[in-house]
Write a protein that holds these residues in place. Structure first.
Motif, PDB file in Angstrom:
ATOM      1  N   ALA A  25       3.298  25.358  68.046  1.00  0.00           N
ATOM      2  CA  ALA A  25       1.966  25.971  68.136  1.00  0.00           C
ATOM      3  C   ALA A  25       1.287  26.011  66.773  1.00  0.00           C
ATOM      4  O   ALA A  25       0.075  25.773  66.658  1.00  0.00           O
ATOM      5  CB  ALA A  25       2.089  27.377  68.715  1.00  0.00           C
ATOM      6  N   LEU A  26       2.066  26.314  65.731  1.00  0.00           N
ATOM      7  CA  LEU A  26       1.502  26.318  64.380  1.00  0.00           C
ATOM      8  C   LEU A  26       1.049  24.915  63.975  1.00  0.00           C
ATOM      9  O   LEU A  26       0.047  24.760  63.267  1.00  0.00           O
ATOM     10  CB  LEU A  26       2.536  26.854  63.389  1.00  0.00           C
ATOM     11  N   THR A  27       1.798  23.908  64.425  1.00  0.00           N
ATOM     12  CA  THR A  27       1.397  22.524  64.154  1.00  0.00           C
ATOM     13  C   THR A  27       0.038  22.234  64.781  1.00  0.00           C
ATOM     14  O   THR A  27      -0.851  21.668  64.141  1.00  0.00           O
ATOM     15  CB  THR A  27       2.450  21.546  64.693  1.00  0.00           C
ATOM     16  N   LEU A  28      -0.136  22.645  66.043  1.00  0.00           N
ATOM     17  CA  LEU A  28      -1.405  22.416  66.733  1.00  0.00           C
ATOM     18  C   LEU A  28      -2.540  23.232  66.124  1.00  0.00           C
ATOM     19  O   LEU A  28      -3.696  22.815  66.163  1.00  0.00           O
ATOM     20  CB  LEU A  28      -1.268  22.762  68.213  1.00  0.00           C
ATOM     21  N   ALA A  69       3.157  17.711  68.517  1.00  0.00           N
ATOM     22  CA  ALA A  69       3.638  19.091  68.621  1.00  0.00           C
ATOM     23  C   ALA A  69       4.884  19.168  69.502  1.00  0.00           C
ATOM     24  O   ALA A  69       5.827  19.915  69.208  1.00  0.00           O
ATOM     25  CB  ALA A  69       2.533  19.987  69.174  1.00  0.00           C
ATOM     26  N   TRP A  70       4.904  18.394  70.590  1.00  0.00           N
ATOM     27  CA  TRP A  70       6.087  18.367  71.457  1.00  0.00           C
ATOM     28  C   TRP A  70       7.299  17.821  70.698  1.00  0.00           C
ATOM     29  O   TRP A  70       8.412  18.339  70.838  1.00  0.00           O
ATOM     30  CB  TRP A  70       5.806  17.507  72.686  1.00  0.00           C
ATOM     31  N   ALA A  71       7.087  16.788  69.885  1.00  0.00           N
ATOM     32  CA  ALA A  71       8.184  16.214  69.105  1.00  0.00           C
ATOM     33  C   ALA A  71       8.707  17.220  68.085  1.00  0.00           C
ATOM     34  O   ALA A  71       9.911  17.272  67.809  1.00  0.00           O
ATOM     35  CB  ALA A  71       7.727  14.931  68.408  1.00  0.00           C
ATOM     36  N   VAL A  72       7.817  18.037  67.506  1.00  0.00           N
ATOM     37  CA  VAL A  72       8.247  19.105  66.600  1.00  0.00           C
ATOM     38  C   VAL A  72       9.126  20.099  67.352  1.00  0.00           C
ATOM     39  O   VAL A  72      10.191  20.515  66.872  1.00  0.00           O
ATOM     40  CB  VAL A  72       7.020  19.812  65.981  1.00  0.00           C
ATOM     41  N   TRP A  73       8.681  20.482  68.546  1.00  0.00           N
ATOM     42  CA  TRP A  73       9.482  21.406  69.372  1.00  0.00           C
ATOM     43  C   TRP A  73      10.843  20.799  69.685  1.00  0.00           C
ATOM     44  O   TRP A  73      11.867  21.470  69.578  1.00  0.00           O
ATOM     45  CB  TRP A  73       8.726  21.706  70.670  1.00  0.00           C
ATOM     46  N   LEU A  74      10.844  19.533  70.036  1.00  0.00           N
ATOM     47  CA  LEU A  74      12.091  18.853  70.376  1.00  0.00           C
ATOM     48  C   LEU A  74      13.034  18.795  69.183  1.00  0.00           C
ATOM     49  O   LEU A  74      14.255  18.963  69.320  1.00  0.00           O
ATOM     50  CB  LEU A  74      11.775  17.436  70.865  1.00  0.00           C
ATOM     51  N   GLY A  75      12.467  18.582  68.002  1.00  0.00           N
ATOM     52  CA  GLY A  75      13.296  18.444  66.810  1.00  0.00           C
ATOM     53  C   GLY A  75      13.931  19.741  66.340  1.00  0.00           C
ATOM     54  O   GLY A  75      14.952  19.718  65.662  1.00  0.00           O
ATOM     55  N   PHE A  76      13.335  20.885  66.690  1.00  0.00           N
ATOM     56  CA  PHE A  76      13.814  22.160  66.164  1.00  0.00           C
ATOM     57  C   PHE A  76      14.348  23.116  67.222  1.00  0.00           C
ATOM     58  O   PHE A  76      14.745  24.227  66.890  1.00  0.00           O
ATOM     59  CB  PHE A  76      12.695  22.856  65.385  1.00  0.00           C
TER      60      PHE A  76
END
Length: 271
Positions: A114-117, A93-100
């Motif tokens: 958050a949606l990923t989690l 989830a952190w990597a998703v946040w970092l990527g976007f």
């Protein structure tokens, strides 16, 4: 905000469930982690003759083995082992946040994380002894680094991106597609020096697994071969079927593939 306690409860219930070895893969991961932790090599000790494991790469079992050495009593150590996929679920989830975060801003990227989690699949995979969350974290982080290579000089940034990519391959061999994508993207952008460094680092870091597979031939028994590299070799498109069948399968897969319509800000820019 009411969703946060519900999400915490869902993760707690899934994590505390005394379940392990429900699938073939997680059972194999447990057995090979035990073998590694006890210094017996990467072997399937639950099978006669302790055959070498050549089907699944070793990164995830190695991480489980590190936990196993601290808590060596099974099944009492199941919850401790589950902390590995749980940790990488949150890192995913952190990597998703970092990527976007650059495209969506910190708040928008946080909602996406958050949606990923909150996905039921993420909850399930984060509480199961499976390698998917490790692979997803490494893949997302590698993609975020590869996207930035066009703006960075050749050197440690490209080596770091290649290291993450190779680690994804050592978690799940489907990471080979990420290696190919990185090489093609850099070649398309005519970043030849970066492309060479990226390919070389990936080759070196992936070589322990490929050499291990080469040194351990598949068992002749069809039963034992199922647990080895022969299982994949027996059904993949490249090594099997005639030309007509290959084309038919490929066209059917392409016809069924549907690319979701995403906002432009979610599309990866060309490198």
């Amino acid at each position: 905000m009411i969703g946060i306690p519900i999400l915490i409860a869902a993760y707690a219930i899934a994590f505390l469930a005394p379940v392990a070895g429900s699938f073939l893969d997680d059972g194999i991961y447990i057995v090979t982690a035990k073998s590694l932790a006890e210094g017996n090599g990467y072997r399937i000790q639950s099978l006669p003759g302790d055959p070498p494991q050549t089907k699944h790469p070793f990164l995830f079992p190695a991480l489980l083995a590190a936990v196993w050495r601290i808590w060596p009593s099974f099944p009492e150590n199941v919850q401790a082992l589950k902390t590995v996929p749980l940790l990488f679920g949150f890192l995913w989830a952190w990597a998703v946040w970092l990527g976007f975060r650059d495209e969506l801003g910190r708040t928008g990227a946080a909602w996406l994380a958050a949606l990923t989690l909150a996905s039921p699949w993420t909850v399930f995979l984060s509480s199961s002894l499976l390698s998917e969350t490790l692979f997803a974290f490494l893949t997302w982080l590698a993609l975020s680094r590869i996207r930035r290579l066009r703006e960075e000089p050749a050197g440690w940034p490209v080596a770091f991106a290649a290291l993450l990519t190779a680690a994804a391959f050592l978690a799940r061999t489907s990471g080979i597609a990420l290696i190919a994508a990185g090489i093609l993207a850099l070649a398309k952008a005519k970043k030849w020096k970066q492309c060479g460094i990226y390919a070389a680092v990936c080759a070196v870091c992936c070589s322990p697994w490929t050499l291990w597979q080469a040194a351990n031939p598949a068992p002749s028994s069809p039963v034992f071969a199922y647990y080895s590299k022969a299982n994949y070799a027996a059904w993949n498109l490249l090594a099997n079927f005639d030309v007509g069948q290959k084309l038919s399968i490929l066209l059917q897969n392409l016809a069924k593939a549907q690319r979701p319509s995403l906002p432009r800000c979610l599309d990866f820019p060309a490198i």
